[in-house]
Scaffold this active site. Structure first.
Site, short mmCIF file in Angstrom:
data_model
loop_
_atom_site.label_atom_id
_atom_site.label_comp_id
_atom_site.label_asym_id
_atom_site.label_seq_id
_atom_site.Cartn_x
_atom_site.Cartn_y
_atom_site.Cartn_z
N SER A 1 200.02 89.27 79.24
CA SER A 1 199.03 90.35 79.36
C SER A 1 199.65 91.74 79.56
O SER A 1 199.24 92.68 78.86
CB SER A 1 198.05 90.04 80.49
OG SER A 1 197.29 88.92 80.15
N THR B 1 192.48 85.36 84.66
CA THR B 1 192.89 84.13 84.00
C THR B 1 192.71 82.97 84.98
O THR B 1 192.20 83.15 86.09
CB THR B 1 194.32 84.28 83.42
OG1 THR B 1 194.62 83.10 82.69
CG2 THR B 1 195.37 84.53 84.48
N LYS C 1 188.19 82.34 86.56
CA LYS C 1 187.21 82.82 85.56
C LYS C 1 185.76 82.55 85.96
O LYS C 1 184.87 83.29 85.56
CB LYS C 1 187.50 82.19 84.19
CG LYS C 1 188.76 82.74 83.54
CD LYS C 1 188.93 82.16 82.15
CE LYS C 1 190.10 82.79 81.43
NZ LYS C 1 190.09 82.49 79.99
N ASN D 1 186.50 86.97 81.80
CA ASN D 1 187.94 87.27 81.75
C ASN D 1 188.23 88.76 81.78
O ASN D 1 189.38 89.17 81.77
CB ASN D 1 188.62 86.59 80.56
CG ASN D 1 188.36 87.31 79.25
OD1 ASN D 1 187.47 88.15 79.17
ND2 ASN D 1 189.14 87.00 78.24
N ASP E 1 187.25 86.15 74.99
CA ASP E 1 187.85 85.11 74.14
C ASP E 1 187.04 84.86 72.87
O ASP E 1 187.61 84.78 71.78
CB ASP E 1 188.00 83.79 74.92
CG ASP E 1 189.17 83.83 75.90
OD1 ASP E 1 190.10 84.62 75.66
OD2 ASP E 1 189.14 83.09 76.88
N GLY F 1 189.73 68.55 68.91
CA GLY F 1 189.89 68.70 70.36
C GLY F 1 188.58 69.10 71.00
O GLY F 1 187.65 69.59 70.31
N GLY G 1 188.61 70.45 74.59
CA GLY G 1 188.94 71.02 75.91
C GLY G 1 188.41 72.44 76.04
O GLY G 1 187.40 72.80 75.42
N GLY G 2 189.12 73.26 76.85
CA GLY G 2 188.65 74.61 77.20
C GLY G 2 188.42 75.50 75.99
O GLY G 2 187.34 76.07 75.82
N GLY H 1 197.10 81.38 66.92
CA GLY H 1 196.46 81.80 68.16
C GLY H 1 196.94 83.12 68.74
O GLY H 1 196.23 83.72 69.56
P1 NAP Z 1 192.76 71.69 77.21
O1 NAP Z 1 191.56 72.19 77.94
O2 NAP Z 1 193.77 70.85 77.91
O3 NAP Z 1 192.24 70.90 75.90
C1 NAP Z 1 193.11 70.34 74.96
C2 NAP Z 1 192.37 69.34 74.09
O4 NAP Z 1 193.30 68.73 73.19
C3 NAP Z 1 191.77 68.19 74.89
O5 NAP Z 1 190.60 67.75 74.22
C4 NAP Z 1 192.89 67.17 74.83
O6 NAP Z 1 192.51 65.87 75.14
C5 NAP Z 1 193.30 67.31 73.39
N1 NAP Z 1 194.63 66.76 73.13
C6 NAP Z 1 195.74 66.88 73.88
N2 NAP Z 1 196.76 66.21 73.30
C7 NAP Z 1 196.26 65.66 72.16
C8 NAP Z 1 196.82 64.84 71.15
N3 NAP Z 1 198.10 64.46 71.17
N4 NAP Z 1 196.02 64.46 70.11
C9 NAP Z 1 194.73 64.85 70.06
N5 NAP Z 1 194.14 65.61 71.01
C10 NAP Z 1 194.90 66.01 72.05
O7 NAP Z 1 193.59 72.92 76.61
P2 NAP Z 1 193.00 74.32 76.06
O8 NAP Z 1 193.00 75.30 77.16
O9 NAP Z 1 191.77 74.07 75.30
O10 NAP Z 1 194.21 74.76 75.10
C11 NAP Z 1 194.49 74.07 73.88
C12 NAP Z 1 195.52 74.91 73.10
O11 NAP Z 1 194.93 76.18 72.79
C13 NAP Z 1 196.80 75.21 73.89
O12 NAP Z 1 197.89 75.17 73.00
C14 NAP Z 1 196.59 76.61 74.40
O13 NAP Z 1 197.79 77.31 74.59
C15 NAP Z 1 195.78 77.22 73.25
N6 NAP Z 1 194.93 78.35 73.67
C16 NAP Z 1 195.03 79.49 72.97
C17 NAP Z 1 194.27 80.58 73.29
C18 NAP Z 1 194.41 81.84 72.49
O14 NAP Z 1 193.92 82.91 72.88
N7 NAP Z 1 195.06 81.78 71.36
C19 NAP Z 1 193.35 80.51 74.36
C20 NAP Z 1 193.26 79.32 75.06
C21 NAP Z 1 194.05 78.24 74.71
P3 NAP Z 1 192.72 65.32 76.69
O15 NAP Z 1 191.61 65.94 77.47
O16 NAP Z 1 192.58 63.85 76.53
O17 NAP Z 1 194.09 65.72 77.13
#
Ligand code: NAP
Length: 283
Positions: free
Chosen positions: A18, A61, A65, A86, A100, A123, A125-126, A242
């Site tokens: 940041s 962050t 949040k 955020n 975001d 996926g 997640g967040g 990203g």
């Molecule tokens: P998160 O909340 O941990 O979610 C990750 C998702 O991916 C979950 O559904 C997870 O399942 C799944 N996953 C993990 N390993 C996997 C695999 N081997 N095969 C299939 N699915 C898998 O993480 P997040 O915060 O969403 O972040 C995800 C990615 O986005 C990260 O690389 C992060 O750095 C990036 N990101 C980028 C930005 C941006 O501004 N560019 C913002 C936020 C995040 P489980 O729950 O079972 O682990």
């Protein structure tokens, strides 16, 4: 020293891009702005809120949040929808925003990727939550593909978005089913950490799925170009990573604080410079 003070708050907050990105955005706008990092755990918010209120604005962050919301006077529409903030702008009142979603939309628009038609999000997640909400708001046909252990979380996310936003049916499938399906997404989105540094040889889907997709977005920002993005480009697809979202969501904070409008070429250069800075500082 600048009269206008800004910061990012989080806990723990050792590694953050940041300050680099926001200082450059103040420079590009020829505006004064001091930008620092403040470590604030959620339980410290009541005692630190006076300090935060003296800032012109700040970014939030993980893990604050949601926790910041009771300390604010108002939320904009998207912050209220997501229940997440955020960016805060301090003035006569303290207003919370979430940048975001618009960071994601601006990253796609700057790359010339249309956000319409059928979108496949890998996926649940967040960050996937942001993509699913935005796709629903844009009226896209959505498919969420996950590994078997994530089925329940995926179904809960799909149900939440259907209940809150209505709109089109959200399809759900396993990654293995996506591999065998004939789905040709207008946009394939990786919302998993698969392919992130240091495991940069991994891809969340096979070349077969990439070949069937029209455009590709990967949320991963380290490295700048994941194997997914490189492969998509080799197949002649439009693909963006990203880091563009990370920088554009910071740009939106400056739109909120100062009403600044930036040149896309300047932001594209900042995306490349941010990737170099990340390699220098975080590897
Ligand atoms: P998160 O909340 O941990 O979610 C990750 C998702 O991916 C979950 O559904 C997870 O399942 C799944 N996953 C993990 N390993 C996997 C695999 N081997 N095969 C299939 N699915 C898998 O993480 P997040 O915060 O969403 O972040 C995800 C990615 O986005 C990260 O690389 C992060 O750095 C990036 N990101 C980028 C930005 C941006 O501004 N560019 C913002 C936020 C995040 P489980 O729950 O079972 O682990």
């Amino acid at each position: 020293m600048s009269e206008r003070k800004f910061a990012v708050i989080g806990h723990p907050i050792g590694h953050t891009m940041s300050p680099f990105i926001h200082k450059r955005l103040f420079e590009l706008a020829s505006l004064e702005g001091e930008y620092t990092v403040i470590d604030v755990a959620p339980e410290e918010l009541p005692e630190k809120i006076n300090e935060l209120n003296k800032l012109a604005g700040y970014n939030i962050t993980i893990p604050n949040k949601q926790e910041i919301i009771p300390f604010l006077d108002g939320l904009d529409k998207k912050a209220a929808l997501y229940g997440s903030v955020n960016t805060v702008k301090n003035g006569s009142s303290r207003e919370g925003f979430t940048t975001d979603p618009d960071g994601f939309l601006k990253a796609l628009a700057a790359a010339g990727i249309p956000f319409e038609g059928n979108i496949c999000i890998i996926g649940c997640g967040g960050v996937a939550r942001t993509f699913v909400y935005e796709a629903a708001l844009a009226g896209c046909d959505i498919t969420i593909a996950v590994r078997p252990e994530d089925k329940e979380i995926r179904d809960a996310l799909a149900a939440e978005v259907r209940e809150k936003l209505g709109g089109k049916e959200i399809s759900v499938c396993l990654l293995s089913e996506l591999e065998e399906s004939s789905l040709c997404p207008q946009l394939l989105v990786n919302a998993t950490p698969v392919g992130m540094y240091p495991k940069t040889d991994a891809m969340p889907v096979s070349e077969k799925v990439i070949a069937r997709s029209r455009n590709v977005f990967d949320a991963i920002y380290n490295p700048l170009e994941t194997k997914l993005i490189r492969t998509a480009k080799e197949f002649g697809k439009t693909a963006v990573g990203g880091m563009a979202m990370l920088v554009w969501q910071a740009v939106v904070s400056h739109e909120i604080w100062d009403g600044t409008v930036y040149d896309t070429e300047d932001i594209n250069k900042l995306i490349l410079d941010s990737a170099k800075e990340m390699e220098k500082s975080f590897r």
